[in-house]
Design a protein around this motif. Structure first.
Motif, PDB file in Angstrom:
ATOM      1  N   VAL A 317      60.924 -12.013  22.958  1.00  0.00           N
ATOM      2  CA  VAL A 317      61.177 -10.648  22.527  1.00  0.00           C
ATOM      3  C   VAL A 317      59.855  -9.886  22.421  1.00  0.00           C
ATOM      4  O   VAL A 317      58.792 -10.480  22.235  1.00  0.00           O
ATOM      5  N   ARG A 318      59.935  -8.577  22.553  1.00  0.00           N
ATOM      6  CA  ARG A 318      58.811  -7.688  22.268  1.00  0.00           C
ATOM      7  C   ARG A 318      59.254  -6.763  21.136  1.00  0.00           C
ATOM      8  O   ARG A 318      60.202  -6.007  21.275  1.00  0.00           O
ATOM      9  N   ARG A 347      51.713 -13.094  21.753  1.00  0.00           N
ATOM     10  CA  ARG A 347      50.637 -12.110  21.852  1.00  0.00           C
ATOM     11  C   ARG A 347      50.766 -11.079  20.747  1.00  0.00           C
ATOM     12  O   ARG A 347      51.871 -10.708  20.339  1.00  0.00           O
ATOM     13  N   VAL A 348      49.616 -10.602  20.304  1.00  0.00           N
ATOM     14  CA  VAL A 348      49.569  -9.467  19.379  1.00  0.00           C
ATOM     15  C   VAL A 348      48.809  -8.349  20.077  1.00  0.00           C
ATOM     16  O   VAL A 348      47.654  -8.525  20.489  1.00  0.00           O
ATOM     17  N   ARG A 349      49.482  -7.219  20.234  1.00  0.00           N
ATOM     18  CA  ARG A 349      48.862  -6.054  20.874  1.00  0.00           C
ATOM     19  C   ARG A 349      48.867  -4.888  19.890  1.00  0.00           C
ATOM     20  O   ARG A 349      49.644  -4.867  18.930  1.00  0.00           O
ATOM     21  N   VAL A 385      52.387  -4.452  18.254  1.00  0.00           N
ATOM     22  CA  VAL A 385      53.376  -5.035  19.157  1.00  0.00           C
ATOM     23  C   VAL A 385      53.239  -6.552  19.117  1.00  0.00           C
ATOM     24  O   VAL A 385      52.145  -7.093  19.329  1.00  0.00           O
ATOM     25  N   ILE A 386      54.348  -7.249  18.841  1.00  0.00           N
ATOM     26  CA  ILE A 386      54.400  -8.714  18.872  1.00  0.00           C
ATOM     27  C   ILE A 386      55.232  -9.120  20.079  1.00  0.00           C
ATOM     28  O   ILE A 386      56.395  -8.706  20.202  1.00  0.00           O
ATOM     29  N   GLU A 387      54.659  -9.933  20.966  1.00  0.00           N
ATOM     30  CA  GLU A 387      55.367 -10.389  22.163  1.00  0.00           C
ATOM     31  C   GLU A 387      55.505 -11.908  22.149  1.00  0.00           C
ATOM     32  O   GLU A 387      54.536 -12.619  21.881  1.00  0.00           O
ATOM     33  N   ILE A 388      56.708 -12.394  22.456  1.00  0.00           N
ATOM     34  CA  ILE A 388      56.958 -13.820  22.676  1.00  0.00           C
ATOM     35  C   ILE A 388      57.422 -13.963  24.115  1.00  0.00           C
ATOM     36  O   ILE A 388      58.513 -13.515  24.483  1.00  0.00           O
TER      37      ILE A 388
END
Length: 411
Positions: A317-318, A347-349, A385-388
């Motif tokens: 998910v984002r 990721r952390v954006r 933004v947190i991305e998996i």
């Protein structure tokens, strides 16, 4: 804001591990400092300048009081019961209520008849002692509820009374005493016994007032001028009597049972912490070949502070969050609870007016199931933004927990 003078000699040989994943033990505390570090330890001692913490290895570290954002116990404590309050009225005559004030303080007392309709008169109770009669302007009161009932926060356009049978009355509260008078929105007026009301809510605006606030096991929260705690003696607290509507009696010292302290918060305009789990995502999008993504679920909702709650990201998910103005740092622990098959990229954006930057990227799998982050945010950060992203085995087991996600505002 000046540092609070403290004196907290606490003696114990038990230790709490410093690891972010440790289980709490008896007597343990979680201390959050202004760099968003979380320190899990026992408080060995403190004075007007510093806390002395001890971790599981017996190593001591010093934290300056003016560097603390909050401190909470790692475990719950039993609250004071009605029968334990010396000199308090019996439940059937005048129940002890919890009164939340506009400045964030919460006090307990038994409502009395007031000489002035714009004031709340009550017999003030702290710990197991009665501290005289207080007179508080109604414009300083946010809500009144049973001390042993779950706190009920509601969106208000007008004042609200909620009866024990569930009836609701909206309008303007004219006075509060053994009976409560309200002008209803339909133009009529009612008078109802306070004992028949489960809660009373007044549409006043909260006001943040700088200071150090202590929380106790009976749900009291006090803005204090100082306090003194030891391992075996009662807690001594110096309170701001004016803010509690108490006449000057020459003494502002209250006592609480040893061990009843549950938390400390430092409020000022220089720095504050916001729990990511209390913010609504601005967007939730699937990653990989998924066509749908579930919103994150808040976990550990009964943590001692909102910043210690977490988020369950159920699948690739984002998730995007609009950051509060002045956000300067983000910290959390990323953990893959299904270690055997999980293999994903977390990721952390952050989005700024000049574009999007990646602040951290970690592969989560059985060999490295967690990662602890404490990241400086670029100036004028707008969105986190947190991305998996799915890994080698696809998205089937790519579930990630975002533990204790917190954002620093200021400094």
């Amino acid at each position: 804001m000046k540092p609070l003078a403290l004196a907290i000699p606490i003696c114990s040989l038990a230790l709490l591990t410093a690891s972010s994943f440790a289980q709490p033990i008896k007597g343990g505390w979680v201390v959050c400092t202004r760099d968003l570090q979380l320190r899990e330890a026992l408080i060995d001692r403190a004075d007007e300048n510093e806390l002395m913490l001890v971790n599981s290895y017996g190593i001591r570290s010093v934290v300056s009081i003016d560097q603390v954002l909050f401190m909470v116990r790692s475990e719950s404590i039993e609250p004071v019961t009605q029968a334990e309050i010396m000199g308090a009225p019996m439940q059937e005559r005048s129940p002890v209520r919890l009164i939340t004030l506009h400045d964030g303080q919460a006090i307990r007392g038994s409502i009395r008849e007031s000489d002035l309709p714009e004031e709340l008169a009550l017999q003030l109770i702290a710990g197991k002692s009665v501290h005289g009669e207080a007179h508080i302007p109604l414009e300083h009161v946010l809500r009144i509820e049973d001390q042993d009932a779950p706190s009920m926060r509601v969106e208000l356009r007008d004042d609200l009374l909620i009866a024990r049978n569930g009836d609701r009355f909206e309008g303007f509260i004219e006075s509060i005493g053994p009976s409560v008078r309200m002008s209803l929105n339909n133009g009529s007026e009612i008078e109802i016994e306070a004992a028949r009301l489960a809660s009373m809510h007044i549409a006043n605006d909260p006001e943040q007032i700088d200071g150090v606030y202590l929380s106790f096991s009976d749900r009291e929260q006090l803005r204090v001028l100082g306090f003194d705690v030891s391992s075996s003696q009662s807690i001594r607290v110096r309170v701001d009597t004016d803010s509690l509507g108490l006449a000057d009696t020459g003494s502002n010292e209250w006592r609480f049972d040893a061990g009843s302290l549950t938390g400390l918060r430092v409020i000022d305009d220089q720095a504050s912490v916001v729990a990511l789990s209390t913010l609504d995502p601005s967007s939730v999008e699937p990653m990989g070949d998924r066509v749908w993504a579930q919103r994150p679920t808040v976990i550990n909702e009964h943590a001692g502070h909102p910043a210690l709650m977490g988020l369950d990201l159920h699948s690739p998910v984002r998730v995007s969050y609009t950051l509060p103005v002045g956000a300067t740092r983000f910290a959390c622990v990323l953990e893959a609870p299904i270690e055997r098959w999980t293999d994903c990229i977390a990721r952390v954006r952050v989005v700024t007016p000049s574009g999007t930057r990646t602040l951290g990227e970690h592969r989560l799998r059985a060999q490295s199931a967690n990662a602890e982050l404490n990241l400086q945010l670029p100036r004028n950060s707008e969105t986190l933004v947190i991305e998996i992203d799915p890994g080698e085995y696809g998205p089937i087991q790519d579930r990630v927990l975002l533990l204790r996600p917190r954002v620093l505002i200021g400094e």
